[in-house]
Motif scaffolding. Structure first.
Motif, mmCIF file in Angstrom:
data_model
loop_
_atom_site.group_PDB
_atom_site.id
_atom_site.type_symbol
_atom_site.label_atom_id
_atom_site.label_comp_id
_atom_site.label_asym_id
_atom_site.label_seq_id
_atom_site.Cartn_x
_atom_site.Cartn_y
_atom_site.Cartn_z
ATOM 1 N N LEU A 1 1.695 -2.481 -10.417
ATOM 2 C CA LEU A 1 0.177 -2.095 -10.595
ATOM 3 C C LEU A 1 -0.476 -3.587 -11.210
ATOM 4 C CD1 LEU A 1 -0.113 1.353 -12.626
ATOM 5 C CD2 LEU A 1 0.090 0.695 -9.977
ATOM 6 N N ILE A 2 0.407 -4.489 -11.580
ATOM 7 C CA ILE A 2 -0.128 -5.789 -12.217
ATOM 8 C C ILE A 2 0.046 -6.916 -11.481
ATOM 9 C CG2 ILE A 2 0.337 -7.360 -14.003
ATOM 10 C CD1 ILE A 2 -1.168 -4.802 -14.852
ATOM 11 N N VAL A 3 1.037 -7.080 -10.768
ATOM 12 C CA VAL A 3 1.120 -8.375 -9.571
ATOM 13 C C VAL A 3 0.051 -8.326 -8.467
ATOM 14 C CG1 VAL A 3 2.861 -9.113 -7.741
ATOM 15 C CG2 VAL A 3 3.747 -8.211 -10.233
ATOM 16 N N ALA B 1 -4.556 3.455 -9.468
ATOM 17 C CA ALA B 1 -3.613 3.987 -10.195
ATOM 18 C C ALA B 1 -3.707 3.359 -11.559
ATOM 19 C CB ALA B 1 -2.378 3.151 -9.428
ATOM 20 N N LEU B 2 -3.921 2.170 -12.041
ATOM 21 C CA LEU B 2 -3.865 2.054 -13.393
ATOM 22 C C LEU B 2 -5.160 2.542 -14.270
ATOM 23 C CD1 LEU B 2 -2.589 -0.124 -15.428
ATOM 24 C CD2 LEU B 2 -4.219 -1.935 -14.869
ATOM 25 N N SER B 3 -6.224 2.733 -13.736
ATOM 26 C CA SER B 3 -7.262 3.567 -14.498
ATOM 27 C C SER B 3 -6.825 4.971 -14.644
ATOM 28 C CB SER B 3 -8.539 3.389 -13.471
ATOM 29 O OG SER B 3 -8.490 3.925 -12.247
ATOM 30 N N LEU B 4 -6.172 5.465 -13.731
ATOM 31 C CA LEU B 4 -5.936 6.992 -13.703
ATOM 32 C C LEU B 4 -4.744 6.883 -14.773
ATOM 33 C CD1 LEU B 4 -6.723 9.821 -12.491
ATOM 34 C CD2 LEU B 4 -4.772 9.307 -10.969
ATOM 35 N N LEU B 5 -3.790 6.219 -14.923
ATOM 36 C CA LEU B 5 -2.726 6.146 -15.807
ATOM 37 C C LEU B 5 -3.282 5.998 -17.209
ATOM 38 C CD1 LEU B 5 0.161 5.982 -16.805
ATOM 39 C CD2 LEU B 5 0.111 3.536 -16.283
ATOM 40 N N LEU B 6 -4.404 5.313 -17.586
ATOM 41 C CA LEU B 6 -4.776 5.175 -18.910
ATOM 42 C C LEU B 6 -5.752 6.242 -19.113
ATOM 43 C CD1 LEU B 6 -5.521 1.281 -18.655
ATOM 44 C CD2 LEU B 6 -3.917 2.297 -19.897
ATOM 45 N N GLU B 7 -6.551 6.719 -18.290
ATOM 46 C CA GLU B 7 -7.149 7.772 -18.483
ATOM 47 C C GLU B 7 -6.510 9.209 -18.993
ATOM 48 O OE1 GLU B 7 -9.444 8.609 -15.160
ATOM 49 O OE2 GLU B 7 -10.575 6.797 -15.067
ATOM 50 N N HIS B 8 -5.421 9.067 -18.777
ATOM 51 C CA HIS B 8 -4.318 10.504 -19.175
ATOM 52 C C HIS B 8 -3.436 9.935 -20.497
ATOM 53 C CE1 HIS B 8 -5.037 12.355 -14.842
ATOM 54 N NE2 HIS B 8 -5.857 12.162 -15.579
ATOM 55 N N PHE C 1 -13.360 -3.351 -8.588
ATOM 56 C CA PHE C 1 -13.535 -2.410 -9.714
ATOM 57 C C PHE C 1 -14.984 -1.906 -9.503
ATOM 58 C CE2 PHE C 1 -15.780 -2.181 -13.940
ATOM 59 C CZ PHE C 1 -14.907 -1.318 -14.608
ATOM 60 N N SER C 2 -16.081 -2.538 -9.083
ATOM 61 C CA SER C 2 -17.231 -1.603 -8.672
ATOM 62 C C SER C 2 -17.070 -0.741 -7.812
ATOM 63 C CB SER C 2 -18.250 -2.834 -8.118
ATOM 64 O OG SER C 2 -18.396 -3.799 -9.352
ATOM 65 N N SER C 3 -16.221 -0.841 -6.815
ATOM 66 C CA SER C 3 -15.909 0.321 -5.649
ATOM 67 C C SER C 3 -15.239 1.188 -6.381
ATOM 68 C CB SER C 3 -15.084 -0.325 -4.712
ATOM 69 O OG SER C 3 -14.726 0.525 -3.625
ATOM 70 N N VAL C 4 -14.368 0.947 -7.311
ATOM 71 C CA VAL C 4 -13.415 2.084 -7.873
ATOM 72 C C VAL C 4 -14.541 2.792 -8.851
ATOM 73 C CG1 VAL C 4 -11.654 2.477 -9.507
ATOM 74 C CG2 VAL C 4 -11.371 0.955 -7.817
ATOM 75 N N LYS C 5 -15.452 2.232 -9.553
ATOM 76 C CA LYS C 5 -16.247 2.706 -10.424
ATOM 77 C C LYS C 5 -17.086 3.735 -9.723
ATOM 78 C CE LYS C 5 -19.110 1.661 -14.293
ATOM 79 N NZ LYS C 5 -19.873 0.754 -15.373
ATOM 80 N N ASP C 6 -17.630 3.205 -8.759
ATOM 81 C CA ASP C 6 -18.750 4.136 -7.699
ATOM 82 C C ASP C 6 -18.037 5.091 -6.777
ATOM 83 O OD1 ASP C 6 -20.544 2.402 -8.827
ATOM 84 O OD2 ASP C 6 -20.608 1.115 -6.864
ATOM 85 N N GLN C 7 -16.801 4.883 -6.330
ATOM 86 C CA GLN C 7 -16.113 5.930 -5.787
ATOM 87 C C GLN C 7 -14.967 6.276 -6.358
ATOM 88 O OE1 GLN C 7 -15.658 4.278 -1.742
ATOM 89 N NE2 GLN C 7 -17.757 4.135 -1.445
ATOM 90 N N PRO C 8 -14.774 7.437 -7.411
ATOM 91 C CA PRO C 8 -13.697 7.609 -7.876
ATOM 92 C C PRO C 8 -12.502 8.101 -7.033
ATOM 93 C CG PRO C 8 -15.469 9.028 -8.379
ATOM 94 C CD PRO C 8 -15.930 8.167 -7.651
ATOM 95 N N THR C 9 -11.599 8.311 -7.717
ATOM 96 C CA THR C 9 -10.348 9.032 -6.850
ATOM 97 C C THR C 9 -10.668 10.248 -6.437
ATOM 98 O OG1 THR C 9 -8.993 7.332 -8.211
ATOM 99 C CG2 THR C 9 -7.723 9.308 -6.805
ATOM 100 N N LEU D 1 0.830 -1.215 -0.115
ATOM 101 C CA LEU D 1 0.007 0.072 0.093
ATOM 102 C C LEU D 1 0.929 1.165 -0.080
ATOM 103 C CD1 LEU D 1 -2.909 -0.536 2.236
ATOM 104 C CD2 LEU D 1 -3.069 -0.277 -0.146
ATOM 105 N N LEU D 2 2.051 1.222 0.792
ATOM 106 C CA LEU D 2 2.702 2.193 0.638
ATOM 107 C C LEU D 2 3.335 2.579 -0.557
ATOM 108 C CD1 LEU D 2 4.561 2.043 4.183
ATOM 109 C CD2 LEU D 2 3.260 3.747 3.519
ATOM 110 N N GLY D 3 3.903 1.604 -1.089
ATOM 111 C CA GLY D 3 4.398 1.701 -2.570
ATOM 112 C C GLY D 3 3.287 2.083 -3.656
ATOM 113 N N LEU D 4 2.377 1.705 -3.542
ATOM 114 C CA LEU D 4 1.344 2.010 -4.496
ATOM 115 C C LEU D 4 0.745 3.378 -4.259
ATOM 116 C CD1 LEU D 4 -0.795 -1.432 -4.720
ATOM 117 C CD2 LEU D 4 0.669 -0.435 -6.588
ATOM 118 N N ASN D 5 0.364 3.860 -3.161
ATOM 119 C CA ASN D 5 0.152 5.187 -2.979
ATOM 120 C C ASN D 5 1.355 6.192 -3.398
ATOM 121 O OD1 ASN D 5 -2.393 5.497 -1.520
ATOM 122 N ND2 ASN D 5 -1.405 3.769 -0.182
#
Length: 1000
Positions: free
Chosen positions: A213-215, A279-286, A229-237, A180-184
């Motif tokens: 982001l994959i492992v 993080a992965l969704s935010l990366l691809l959105e940009h 994924f449903s949680s990410v979709k319902d509660q965006p960053t 979690l520390l590394g991903l944040n």
């Protein structure tokens, strides 16, 4: 008390630390003195020139404390945590001058992570400082400053290792905390400009980021992924993270990263996967298309290193989500990169999990509800076809083939223009024709099983492509123009769960001209190909072929509709049927191929090359005579079309003949040699299953195309009935084959009688079928579009059935008279009894039907108009040297005295500028036969006959005077009349005599 000569910036920094005696009790927050920290930040923000000195001193303290803390010094560790808090405060308050802090800040983070990455509390404080820097920097130093770039990449690699940390002796809770520390920390990089500013540094950063982001996604089950994924979709960053790139630096807020509190319930693997998904969704959105391709390559490399290809379900799920997260206009890059990665290893000797997973990802992306605009479907289908053929050459039974077939079929779910499916089908058909005539491997010797497997794969893909394009009709009935419901086609492609994706494609149907090229597969040498093609053909006739005036009622009877079919529509339908539209030509070729399959002892284009001799026939009287046309192909042509490629010389024989011309030549030769009667010396090669497939095909044709099937099929039925009339059928095999053919014909006549509500035909067919036991014609195998099924085996004839039983008989002439006398038939065709009789009782041979299917009917060209509309408008639209159209029309220049003089002297036709001497020489088709029918070379230039001097025609003079405004004006005068002497003579007979003021 500070030393008197201590610099001011050092004193300000030292004042922020608590006394040494209180360092160990400063926890757990380990924060600097707030009042002194405010003085320090105020001093730095108002004096940017002092920032380098401040950060330099702080970096020195970090390096000293790291070395001491690494040995277990707790005071140094506490001092280090306070120093990192001071650095973060400076980065936040001096955000406008963040570039002045970047070098020392990144150096401090790098040395801290290198020495104390196992200390989670120190790592959390370091990640918080790094997140603050990524929030306020614009990234322009990345790539420009070598030291900053190196330290930044070092920080990324360390945080990435933390994000995917794993080990057998590592506690589960500690592992999740570290991840979690590394991903944040990486989440801050993904959302900042530091990743996207330099295009040259984007790929190295992504290579370090993606594994973290994959492992974590591969360590949880797919159900957990769906829940997160449903949680990410319902509660965006948080908007401060997802949108701060668009905000001014003053309005941005840096995320604060804290360590999980001891004693609370530790973070789960789902929590880690949730952060990775964000993080992965935010990366691809940009990301744009090029960046999305780089991301996909990094994902492939990560799966290669970690062995992630083994979990195909996770690969499919990730591919769909990546395509969904990518910006709408750049999504095409995802399947394109998947196909490119799949083709990169097309010649591998063994199929690997990477191949299987990539193919499954391609299929899943295409069948998902995510729209893929700007997708180059033609390039993708070409790559997939090439991959199929290469894999078949490596291994005929490659396990990757069924998935590749589904990939091609799934392209039909994305239709973006009307003719897209027809274009893709044309690409598949062209490859089929090439494989059918030349085989595989570009001249290499490939087994017949490999060739058959290639044809079967492309056939399954073609059928699946067509049906997948109509996936929106899978849940409802397809209603034709007559209102009668038909069963929806069988769709093997998964129907998307998203209802918004199910939209009518409004595509154009695959035209009969495109499907026409595949009909020769019905007579292929291998039964598995014939069986698969029979199923595809029946499906095409039922669901795809255009029906102009061809329909039947719900009870299966074809009746006329006076309200829908008036005289004009009936005349148009009859003209297209009589003079040959694309559907009629297709049926002509189909009936010729069916006759060949039912009677010939030689099947397949390649099979006819085994001998150049004419196949034996029943007797000399029944054998077809040698063709009298010198242009017709024979077995002794100078170019041996049937010889294998390795036996040909280096001349133009192997390259100058197109596959279509080659097929036409060989098929015409086979049809000319087809026996007119079955005999022991000319026993057919068809199996019992072939006759069952023929019955299914003819039934589908008569039920779905009743008018055309009647006019083109009844003569074939009579000819096939004549082939069964053998007086001395003593051979049991021939007798049994004739009995099967008789049963086949009786069942087809029964279908014809039912469709046209002709009771006499129905009763005669039922009587013939009841007079003998059934021979057990097998039904056509069930078809699953888009699925490569196992090769089918033919069912042989039943040798145990008695051969001396009487053959079913009927009066063919009586059946014909019943058909032509039927009111429904007469109303539907618009012909009377005599006209129908002349049409249906005309001489029919397979070669005649085949030639009618490929030769243009010249009588239909002038049916509606004396001059083609294209010829009328060609002079105004075409300003090039066109020998076929422009030479037929006069120039639009003005008419003057010179034209009148030339008309009086008979030189009017010679003055046509389109026929001038400096133009290209004319081409003549009068001395040549059709290219498609006989395989001839293109039209050769011939010398034009010398024109004889003639006296001016009265019509030419009169037309010129009318154009000059002298005499009576003729509003119907046409500049094209002088170019059509035949039409002129016709008009001359109908016009009134010339009137004054001039005489001729």
């Amino acid at each position: 008390m500070p030393f008197p000569f201590t610099p001011n910036h050092v004193q300000l920094i030292a004042a922020c630390y608590p006394p040494n005696a209180n360092l160990l009790t400063a926890g757990p927050d380990y924060r600097p003195n707030s009042q002194e920290l405010s003085r320090l930040t105020y001093y730095a923000s108002n004096r940017p020139g002092k920032i380098n000195k401040l950060t330099g001193e702080l970096e020195r303290r970090v390096r000293v404390d790291c070395k001491k803390a690494q040995t277990g010094n707790l005071r140094a560790r506490a001092t280090l945590l306070i120093t990192l808090a001071i650095i973060k405060a400076l980065a936040t308050e001096c955000r406008r001058d963040i570039s002045l802090l970047s070098s020392s800040l990144l150096g401090s983070i790098s040395i801290t992570l290198t020495c104390l990455s196992q200390d989670l509390e120190v790592a959390a404080r370091t990640a918080s400082v790094f997140a603050a820097w990524t929030t306020y920097t614009d990234g322009h130093l990345i790539g420009a400053d070598r030291y900053v770039t190196e330290e930044h990449m070092n920080c990324l690699q360390v945080f990435s290792r933390m994000g995917r940390m794993d080990g057998p002796n590592l506690d589960h809770e500690v592992r999740n905390r570290t991840r979690l520390l590394g991903l944040n920390a990486l989440l801050g990089v993904v959302a900042s400009d530091v990743l996207f500013y330099s295009s040259a540094q984007f790929a190295p950063q992504i290579t370090s980021l993606i594994p973290a982001l994959i492992v974590p996604l591969w360590n949880v089950e797919q159900t957990t992924l769906e829940h997160e994924f449903s949680s990410v979709k319902d509660q965006p960053t948080s908007p401060y993270i997802s949108g701060f790139r668009d905000r001014p630096a003053v309005e941005r807020r840096a995320a604060s990263i804290h360590l999980h509190v001891d004693g609370d319930k530790g973070p789960t693997s789902g929590d880690v996967a949730n952060t990775a998904l964000r993080a992965l969704s935010l990366l691809l959105e940009h990301s744009n298309a090029m960046q999305a391709g780089i991301i996909m390559k990094a994902v492939f490399d990560c799966l290669d290193d970690t062995g992630g290809w083994q979990r195909t379900d996770h690969c499919e799920w990730l591919a769909v989500k990546i395509a969904d997260w990518t910006q709408y206009q750049y999504r095409y890059a995802i399947p394109s990169r998947l196909v490119e990665a799949l083709v990169e290893q097309q010649d591998a000797q063994h199929t690997t999990p990477r191949h299987i997973a990539l193919a499954a990802m391609v299929k899943t992306v295409f069948t998902s509800p995510t729209p893929l605009v700007n997708l180059s479907t033609s390039d993708i289908i070409s790559s997939l076809i090439t991959l199929i053929l290469r894999r078949i050459i490596v291994n005929t039974d490659d396990p990757l083939l069924p998935t590749l077939v589904e990939c091609i079929a799934s392209l039909g779910t994305h239709v973006y223009y009307a003719d897209q499916i027809q274009d893709l089908a044309g690409e598949l058909v062209s490859r089929l024709s090439l494989i059918e005539t030349t085989g595989l491997g570009n001249g290499r010797i490939v087994s017949d099983s490999a060739r058959a497997q290639a044809v079967r794969c492309l056939l399954a893909a073609l059928q699946g492509l067509i049906h997948a394009a109509d996936i929106h009709d899978a849940a409802k009935e397809d209603l034709p123009e007559d209102g009668r419901s038909r069963k929806s086609p069988i769709i093997s492609t998964p129907v998307p769960s998203d209802a918004n994706h199910v939209k009518p494609s409004r595509r154009s149907k695959v035209s009969p001209e495109v499907w026409h090229e595949t009909l020769t597969l019905l007579c292929d040498a291998q039964y598995c190909v014939r069986a698969d093609y029979a199923g595809a053909l029946v499906s095409y006739v039922k669901h795809e072929i255009p029906r102009l005036g061809d329909y039947i009622d719900g009870d299966g009877v074809r009746r006329a509709r006076p309200l829908q079919e008036g005289p004009v529509r009936q005349a148009g339908t009859l003209s297209s049927v009589m003079y040959g539209d694309s559907t009629t030509r297709l049926l002509n070729a189909l009936h010729a191929d069916i006759y060949l399959l039912a009677t010939s002892s030689v099947l397949g284009i390649g099979a006819s090359s085994s001998s150049n001799t004419t196949p034996p026939t029943s007797d000399a009287g029944d054998a077809p005579s040698a063709p009298s046309d010198a242009s017709a192909p024979t077995a002794d042509d100078s170019v041996n079309l049937d010889s294998p490629p390795e036996s040909r010389d280096n001349s133009r024989r192997s390259t100058a003949i197109p596959p279509r011309t080659r097929k036409t030549s060989v098929m015409l030769r086979l049809l000319q040699n087809a026996p007119r009667r079955l005999s022991s010396s000319a026993n057919a090669s068809a199996s019992l299953s072939d006759y069952g497939n023929i019955l299914a095909i003819l039934t589908a044709v008569h039920e779905n195309l009743p008018v055309r099937a009647l006019l083109t099929g009844v003569p074939m039925l009579l000819a096939l009935d004549g082939a069964c009339q053998h007086d001395n059928a003593t051979d049991p095999a021939i007798a049994q084959r004739i009995r099967v053919l008789k049963e086949l014909l009786a069942k087809v006549w029964l279908v014809v009688g039912t469709v046209w509500s002709c009771s006499d035909v129905t009763e005669a067919a039922n009587k013939a079928l009841s007079s003998q036991p059934s021979s057990g014609l097998p039904d056509l195998a069930e078809v699953h579009p888009g699925i490569l099924q196992s090769a089918k085996e033919p069912q042989p004839f039943d040798t145990s059935s008695p051969s001396n039983s009487p053959l079913p008989t009927w009066d063919s002439e009586a059946l014909l008279m019943s058909i032509v006398s039927n009111t429904n038939v007469q109303n539907a065709t618009g012909l009377d009894r005599q006209g129908l009789l002349r049409r249906l009782a005309a001489q029919w041979t397979p070669e005649i039907a085949f030639k009618e299917s490929i030769e243009a009917q010249t009588s239909y060209d002038g049916f509606n108009d004396k001059v083609s509309p294209l010829v009328k408008v060609a002079p105004a639209l075409m300003h090039i040297d066109n020998m076929s159209l422009q030479s037929l029309a006069r120039s639009t220049r003005g008419v003057g005295v010179t034209d009148l003089r030339e008309a009086l002297e008979g030189r009017r036709s010679l003055s046509n500028p389109n026929l001038a001497a400096n133009r290209a020489p004319s081409l003549s088709t009068l001395e040549h036969t059709s290219i498609g029918a006989h395989g001839e070379s293109p039209l050769r230039q011939v010398r034009s006959r010398p024109q004889q001097r003639k006296i001016g025609s009265p019509n030419e003079v009169r037309d010129l005077l009318n154009k000059l405004g002298i005499g009576k004006q003729n509003g119907n005068s046409n500049m094209l009349k002088s170019s059509f002497p035949i039409l002129q003579k016709t008009e001359q007979k109908t016009k009134s005599p010339t009137i004054p003021p001039y005489k001729t």
